[in-house]
Write a protein that holds these residues in place. Structure first.
Motif, mmCIF file in Angstrom:
data_model
loop_
_atom_site.group_PDB
_atom_site.id
_atom_site.type_symbol
_atom_site.label_atom_id
_atom_site.label_comp_id
_atom_site.label_asym_id
_atom_site.label_seq_id
_atom_site.Cartn_x
_atom_site.Cartn_y
_atom_site.Cartn_z
ATOM 1 N N GLY A 27 0.809 -1.213 0.000
ATOM 2 C CA GLY A 27 0.000 0.000 0.000
ATOM 3 C C GLY A 27 0.839 1.259 0.000
ATOM 4 O O GLY A 27 0.314 2.357 0.195
ATOM 5 N N TYR A 28 2.156 1.126 -0.204
ATOM 6 C CA TYR A 28 3.048 2.279 -0.174
ATOM 7 C C TYR A 28 2.821 3.162 -1.408
ATOM 8 O O TYR A 28 2.784 2.660 -2.543
ATOM 9 C CB TYR A 28 4.509 1.835 -0.165
ATOM 10 C CG TYR A 28 4.973 1.150 1.101
ATOM 11 C CD1 TYR A 28 4.085 0.779 2.105
ATOM 12 C CD2 TYR A 28 6.321 0.846 1.285
ATOM 13 C CE1 TYR A 28 4.525 0.151 3.246
ATOM 14 C CE2 TYR A 28 6.774 0.215 2.434
ATOM 15 C CZ TYR A 28 5.869 -0.137 3.412
ATOM 16 O OH TYR A 28 6.300 -0.762 4.551
ATOM 17 N N VAL A 29 2.707 4.462 -1.188
ATOM 18 C CA VAL A 29 2.569 5.419 -2.292
ATOM 19 C C VAL A 29 3.363 6.683 -1.956
ATOM 20 O O VAL A 29 3.621 6.977 -0.790
ATOM 21 C CB VAL A 29 1.090 5.810 -2.532
ATOM 22 C CG1 VAL A 29 0.271 4.608 -2.981
ATOM 23 C CG2 VAL A 29 0.480 6.441 -1.283
ATOM 24 N N GLN A 30 3.739 7.413 -2.988
ATOM 25 C CA GLN A 30 4.316 8.737 -2.776
ATOM 26 C C GLN A 30 3.184 9.696 -2.445
ATOM 27 O O GLN A 30 2.232 9.831 -3.211
ATOM 28 C CB GLN A 30 5.067 9.206 -4.025
ATOM 29 C CG GLN A 30 6.446 8.597 -4.182
ATOM 30 C CD GLN A 30 7.272 9.337 -5.221
ATOM 31 O OE1 GLN A 30 6.745 9.943 -6.136
ATOM 32 N NE2 GLN A 30 8.579 9.292 -5.061
ATOM 33 N N VAL A 42 6.929 8.863 1.500
ATOM 34 C CA VAL A 42 6.217 7.628 1.188
ATOM 35 C C VAL A 42 5.300 7.296 2.360
ATOM 36 O O VAL A 42 5.718 7.290 3.513
ATOM 37 C CB VAL A 42 7.193 6.467 0.934
ATOM 38 C CG1 VAL A 42 6.434 5.165 0.705
ATOM 39 C CG2 VAL A 42 8.075 6.776 -0.269
ATOM 40 N N MET A 43 4.033 7.047 2.082
ATOM 41 C CA MET A 43 3.055 6.705 3.111
ATOM 42 C C MET A 43 2.231 5.516 2.641
ATOM 43 O O MET A 43 2.307 5.104 1.482
ATOM 44 C CB MET A 43 2.133 7.889 3.408
ATOM 45 C CG MET A 43 2.819 9.123 3.960
ATOM 46 S SD MET A 43 1.598 10.371 4.421
ATOM 47 C CE MET A 43 2.663 11.783 4.718
ATOM 48 N N ALA A 44 1.441 4.976 3.561
ATOM 49 C CA ALA A 44 0.500 3.894 3.244
ATOM 50 C C ALA A 44 -0.874 4.359 3.708
ATOM 51 O O ALA A 44 -1.216 4.216 4.882
ATOM 52 C CB ALA A 44 0.912 2.594 3.929
ATOM 53 N N LEU A 45 -1.644 4.937 2.784
ATOM 54 C CA LEU A 45 -2.900 5.598 3.121
ATOM 55 C C LEU A 45 -4.101 4.773 2.677
ATOM 56 O O LEU A 45 -4.072 4.088 1.649
ATOM 57 C CB LEU A 45 -2.956 6.973 2.462
ATOM 58 C CG LEU A 45 -1.795 7.922 2.810
ATOM 59 C CD1 LEU A 45 -1.924 9.215 2.009
ATOM 60 C CD2 LEU A 45 -1.757 8.206 4.302
ATOM 61 N N GLY A 291 2.484 -0.399 6.223
ATOM 62 C CA GLY A 291 3.167 0.634 6.990
ATOM 63 C C GLY A 291 2.924 0.529 8.486
ATOM 64 O O GLY A 291 2.321 -0.433 8.985
ATOM 65 N N ASP A 292 3.393 1.520 9.200
ATOM 66 C CA ASP A 292 3.216 1.590 10.648
ATOM 67 C C ASP A 292 1.872 2.252 10.921
ATOM 68 O O ASP A 292 1.706 3.458 10.707
ATOM 69 C CB ASP A 292 4.358 2.409 11.264
ATOM 70 C CG ASP A 292 4.319 2.438 12.784
ATOM 71 O OD1 ASP A 292 3.252 2.170 13.362
ATOM 72 O OD2 ASP A 292 5.361 2.738 13.389
ATOM 73 N N VAL A 293 0.906 1.466 11.392
ATOM 74 C CA VAL A 293 -0.442 1.990 11.615
ATOM 75 C C VAL A 293 -0.644 2.466 13.049
ATOM 76 O O VAL A 293 -1.781 2.685 13.489
ATOM 77 C CB VAL A 293 -1.525 0.953 11.234
ATOM 78 C CG1 VAL A 293 -1.514 0.696 9.741
ATOM 79 C CG2 VAL A 293 -1.340 -0.352 12.006
ATOM 80 N N GLY A 294 0.442 2.648 13.795
ATOM 81 C CA GLY A 294 0.359 3.262 15.116
ATOM 82 C C GLY A 294 -0.559 2.544 16.063
ATOM 83 O O GLY A 294 -0.455 1.331 16.274
#
Length: 339
Positions: A27-30, A42-45, A291-294
């Motif tokens: 799910g990584y995107v710029q 880069v985030m995973a939204l 990603g890191d979903v906290g």
């Protein structure tokens, strides 16, 4: 675990999230946010079509952007379990660690707002917050189990978080913790929500939460004490003390996010508790995909572990663990229902 819902960058619904994870989808995107390197972060939204707009009853409230996003994420996950919530249930809710100088989330009426956003009734008076970050969902799970032992038939456990907070992102970028062109020992910020419906009576094929262990790590990331990686080891010891007999753990769903700090924690815990683990331990690292979903980490990992074990893709017993940026560390044992 009677029912569950999940939402992250690789899916909406636990089945889709688990299938996407097994397929190693990313799910990584710029993003549109520019970091201090001059490059997009880069985030995973979560895709916008997967979450509804903020409920009209909440739009006039003085809510911050991060809070509004979390309500939309949490509402979407809660709607997935609405059929299992016939009357108001207590909710044990994991949230981000409070940012310095900001009012704690517990003072902001989130239970009422989540109920309005999702349509799921919540017993506000008997609910509780855990503003602990990654480990918070497992602390919430521990509190939910205590509520069931005290007589509750069903309870909700939920974790929600989002990386879409410019102040928080700027601080982490300044600390060189965000993965990028010049940072290899970093993580990809993500977002998500997960909810578990726990029941006193097991449903057919359901997983059993055998024990939850918690501990504080004096040598956490932001402490001046030596970083010895002992918190997770102590949490695992605590969990082991709460279950009389446990077959060797066959699968681990790890709260790693890509930073070396968490790998050290796991290494210490694994070495100290080696007899707990099967010689062919399957090790799952879902942050590679979403990603890191906290604060959503603990509940999302439990939901994925439950779905994976039910489908027969991995064997139990399972260990799920997560550690926060500050002291809290937690883990849980998940077993298949023998009956």
């Amino acid at each position: 675990i009677l029912d569950k819902g999940a939402l992250c960058a690789i899916g909406s619904g636990t089945s889709q999230c688990a299938a996407s994870f097994r397929a190693a989808l990313s799910g990584y995107v710029q993003s549109s946010v520019i970091g201090q390197s001059g490059e997009p972060l880069v985030m995973a939204l979560v895709p916008e079509p997967d979450i509804e707009p903020l409920n009209v009853s909440l739009t006039s409230l003085a809510l911050g952007d991060r809070e509004r996003r979390m309500l939309r994420l949490g509402g979407a996950a809660l709607r997935q379990v609405h059929k299992s919530v016939e009357r108001p249930l207590p909710m044990f809710l994991a949230l981000p660690e409070p940012e310095p100088g900001k009012r704690p989330y517990a003072e902001r009426g989130l239970f009422e707002h989540l109920s309005a956003q999702s349509g799921v009734p919540i017993d506000v008076e008997t609910s509780g917050y855990f503003e602990l970050g990654r480990a918070g969902g497992l602390y919430a799970l521990q509190a939910a189990m205590a509520a069931i032992r005290a007589g509750r038939e069903r309870v909700l456990v939920c974790g929600i978080d989002t990386c879409l907070d410019p102040t928080w992102l700027a601080r982490l970028d300044q600390e060189r913790r965000l993965l990028g062109p010049t940072v290899r020992n970093g993580f990809v910020p993500g977002e998500g929500a997960a909810v578990l419906v726990l029941s006193r009576v097991a449903a057919a094929g359901s997983s059993i939460v055998a024990a939850v262990g918690t501990a504080d790590d004096p040598g956490h990331r932001y402490s001046e004490a030596p970083a010895l990686g002992e918190g997770l080891s102590h949490a695992l010891e605590d969990a082991r003390s709460r279950v009389s007999a446990l077959p060797p753990v066959r699968t681990c769903f790890a709260g790693l996010n890509g930073e070396a700090f968490g790998a050290k924690e796991w290494g210490v815990a694994h070495i100290r508790h080696r007899p707990v683990f099967h010689s062919e331990l399957a090790f799952e690292h879902p942050a590679d995909c979403f990603g890191d979903v906290g604060a959503a980490t603990g509940c999302l990992l439990v939901a994925l572990a439950d779905e994976t074990m039910r489908a027969g893709h991995r064997q139990g017993p399972m260990l799920i663990w997560a550690s926060s940026d500050h002291a809290p560390c937690a883990c849980a044992f998940l077993l298949p229902d023998a009956g």
